[in-house]
Design an enzyme around this catalytic site. Structure first.
Site, PDB file in Angstrom:
ATOM      1  N   ARG A 210      49.102   6.763 -70.583  1.00 37.41           N
ATOM      2  CA  ARG A 210      50.542   6.878 -70.338  1.00 37.41           C
ATOM      3  C   ARG A 210      50.879   7.012 -68.863  1.00 37.41           C
ATOM      4  O   ARG A 210      52.022   6.836 -68.469  1.00 37.41           O
ATOM      5  CB  ARG A 210      51.097   8.104 -71.083  1.00 37.41           C
ATOM      6  CG  ARG A 210      50.926   8.041 -72.573  1.00 37.41           C
ATOM      7  CD  ARG A 210      51.530   9.240 -73.275  1.00 37.41           C
ATOM      8  NE  ARG A 210      50.883  10.494 -72.943  1.00 37.41           N
ATOM      9  CZ  ARG A 210      49.764  10.935 -73.506  1.00 37.41           C
ATOM     10  NH1 ARG A 210      49.174  10.201 -74.424  1.00 37.41           N
ATOM     11  NH2 ARG A 210      49.233  12.084 -73.157  1.00 37.41           N
TER      12      ARG A 210
ATOM     13  N   THR B  97      35.684  26.514 -73.294  1.00 40.19           N
ATOM     14  CA  THR B  97      36.536  25.348 -73.468  1.00 40.19           C
ATOM     15  C   THR B  97      37.839  25.659 -74.198  1.00 40.19           C
ATOM     16  O   THR B  97      38.769  24.862 -74.181  1.00 40.19           O
ATOM     17  CB  THR B  97      35.761  24.228 -74.196  1.00 40.19           C
ATOM     18  OG1 THR B  97      36.476  23.022 -74.084  1.00 40.19           O
ATOM     19  CG2 THR B  97      35.515  24.575 -75.638  1.00 40.19           C
TER      20      THR B  97
ATOM     21  N   ALA C 140      39.577  32.128 -77.995  1.00 34.71           N
ATOM     22  CA  ALA C 140      39.045  32.419 -79.326  1.00 34.71           C
ATOM     23  C   ALA C 140      39.984  31.896 -80.416  1.00 34.71           C
ATOM     24  O   ALA C 140      39.537  31.496 -81.494  1.00 34.71           O
ATOM     25  CB  ALA C 140      38.818  33.922 -79.483  1.00 34.71           C
TER      26      ALA C 140
ATOM     27  N   GLU D 294      35.074 -17.801 -62.825  1.00 33.40           N
ATOM     28  CA  GLU D 294      34.669 -19.040 -62.148  1.00 33.40           C
ATOM     29  C   GLU D 294      35.809 -20.052 -62.129  1.00 33.40           C
ATOM     30  O   GLU D 294      35.982 -20.791 -61.148  1.00 33.40           O
ATOM     31  CB  GLU D 294      33.453 -19.653 -62.864  1.00 33.40           C
ATOM     32  CG  GLU D 294      32.205 -18.769 -62.862  1.00 33.40           C
ATOM     33  CD  GLU D 294      32.101 -17.904 -64.105  1.00 33.40           C
ATOM     34  OE1 GLU D 294      33.150 -17.378 -64.552  1.00 33.40           O
ATOM     35  OE2 GLU D 294      30.990 -17.729 -64.629  1.00 33.40           O
TER      36      GLU D 294
ATOM     37  N   SER E 203      35.542  12.302 -91.999  1.00 37.68           N
ATOM     38  CA  SER E 203      34.705  12.061 -93.178  1.00 37.68           C
ATOM     39  C   SER E 203      35.492  12.209 -94.482  1.00 37.68           C
ATOM     40  O   SER E 203      35.297  11.448 -95.412  1.00 37.68           O
ATOM     41  CB  SER E 203      33.492  13.001 -93.161  1.00 37.68           C
ATOM     42  OG  SER E 203      33.922  14.339 -93.062  1.00 37.68           O
TER      43      SER E 203
ATOM     44  N   CYS F  25      31.762 -22.263 -68.315  1.00 41.51           N
ATOM     45  CA  CYS F  25      31.889 -22.244 -66.854  1.00 41.51           C
ATOM     46  C   CYS F  25      30.743 -22.987 -66.185  1.00 41.51           C
ATOM     47  O   CYS F  25      30.910 -23.541 -65.100  1.00 41.51           O
ATOM     48  CB  CYS F  25      31.939 -20.813 -66.353  1.00 41.51           C
ATOM     49  SG  CYS F  25      33.438 -19.970 -66.872  1.00 41.51           S
TER      50      CYS F  25
HETATM   51 ZN   LIG Z   1      32.739 -18.509 -68.434  1.00 44.41          ZN
END
Ligand SMILES: [Zn+2]
Length: 364
Positions: free
Chosen positions: A213, A167, A170, A58, A228, A90
């Site tokens: 990149r 994907t 093996a 704005e 973990s 705004c």
């Molecule tokens: Zn604002």
């Protein structure tokens, strides 16, 4: 509050949405916002939010409009803000400029705004309306809205598969299943994400960078490692390249990355010896992460799916046949119900990229 909208209203709001999309790579953690100011039938000011700390849409539009804003209509893709953050509100700027009408695509669900911006305008005698092209505005800010409304990021799971749904070979070799155009598209997905998450298995196997990149960008996504056991190697790219990396772990931070100011270690709750992904997502949302891209191996991706934490799957499929011994896209238990019942995922976009197909799916 609601009002009938005219065709010109829709056209000006579309322009404001197009402007807002120009901030798609840079506004995080702020929402993407565009603004158009119309006097008579002429656009006298327009702008979009570029990045946090800089002026809102704005303000750009009002500066451009100058005195022509008096008596004009302002179209904004999100309710004007009402709070003093890094920039003044705004809503007050619109009042000072003397606009006659403000049309917002949607209310801002952020607790600091949530109707207060429109209320300031109404109290000043400005006609307000909200809800014009709200569906489009919600797509524009799906990450921001998810973070505010659900307390977790919008999660898109990126995968790459062969024609036979594999994907990796093996032996785990998986690079370059897809072609150059698909890989360039992944750079765009990363750039528009607040963060990119991967698992420690991928870090150890591929040593990825997970940054943008292919083109210059004002902001790199935060890299998040689900690790973990805190096994992230100190010499991997995510630690060494200087970009911001967050390691989420079950283990207490032993200070091993203390010399790397770009790396932060965060201890989070666990679930069956793994990171509790719901807790991880809640933590990321609290950190301002709205749009999260998961670029992980089959195991972590499957855990996200099984816990119903994926909002969108982006699958790049290449016309290659890797064979039956290759690894599947996910590691999920057999699901006979998927054949008998309707799909739980629906195709929302399909695009050819070179020889590959980009297949975008969302939950039904
Ligand atoms: Zn604002």
């Amino acid at each position: 509050m609601s009002a009938p909208f005219s065709l010109p209203d829709r056209q000006y709001m579309q322009t404001a949405l197009d402007l807002a999309w120009q901030g798609r790579f840079s506004t995080s953690p702020n929402p993407r916002v565009g603004c158009v100011i119309v006097q008579g039938q002429q656009i006298v000011g327009q702008g979009y939010h570029v990045r946090a700390g800089e002026p809102h849409a704005e303000v750009h539009a009002l500066n451009q409009a100058g005195a022509a804003a008096r008596g004009a209509t302002a179209y904004v893709t999100l309710e004007p803000c009402a709070h003093h953050g890094r920039t003044p509100p705004c809503a007050e700027a619109l009042v000072r400029a003397g606009v006659a009408r403000v049309v917002a695509a949607m209310q801002d669900p952020h607790p600091l705004v949530a109707g207060k911006g429109l209320a300031i305008l109404t109290a000043a005698g400005i006609a307000t309306a909200s809800g014009l092209m709200e569906a489009e505005a919600r797509v524009l800010n799906r990450g921001f809205l998810s973070r505010i409304e659900r307390g977790r990021p919008f999660v898109k799971l990126k995968t790459a598969a062969s024609l036979d749904g594999k994907t990796a070979l093996a032996n785990g070799h998986s690079q370059w299943i897809t072609g150059e155009a698909a890989r360039a598209d992944v750079q765009i997905l990363r750039a528009e994400s607040c963060a990119v998450l991967t698992g420690i298995g991928t870090v150890l196997a591929d040593n990825p960078r997970l940054n943008v990149r292919a083109f210059p960008t004002l902001r790199q996504p935060l890299r998040v490692v689900a690790d973990s056991g805190l096994k992230t190697p100190p010499d991997c790219h995510l630690v060494r390249d200087g970009g911001a990396t967050l390691i989420c772990t079950l283990t207490a931070d032993d200070g091993r990355f203390a010399a790397q100011p770009n790396v932060r270690v965060q201890q989070l709750p666990g679930q069956n010896g793994r990171l509790d992904l719901a807790a991880l997502l809640a933590f990321l949302a609290a950190e301002g992460i709205g749009e999260l891209m998961v670029e992980a191996g089959a195991v972590l991706g499957s855990v996200f799916l099984q816990q119903d934490l994926v909002d969108e799957i982006v699958c790049y499929q290449a016309p290659k046949l890797l064979g039956d011994t290759a690894r599947g896209l996910f590691a999920l238990p057999e699901n006979p119900a998927a054949l008998a019942h309707g799909p739980s995922w629906q195709t929302v976009a399909l695009q050819q990229l070179g020889d590959d197909i980009k297949w975008v799916l969302q939950r039904t």
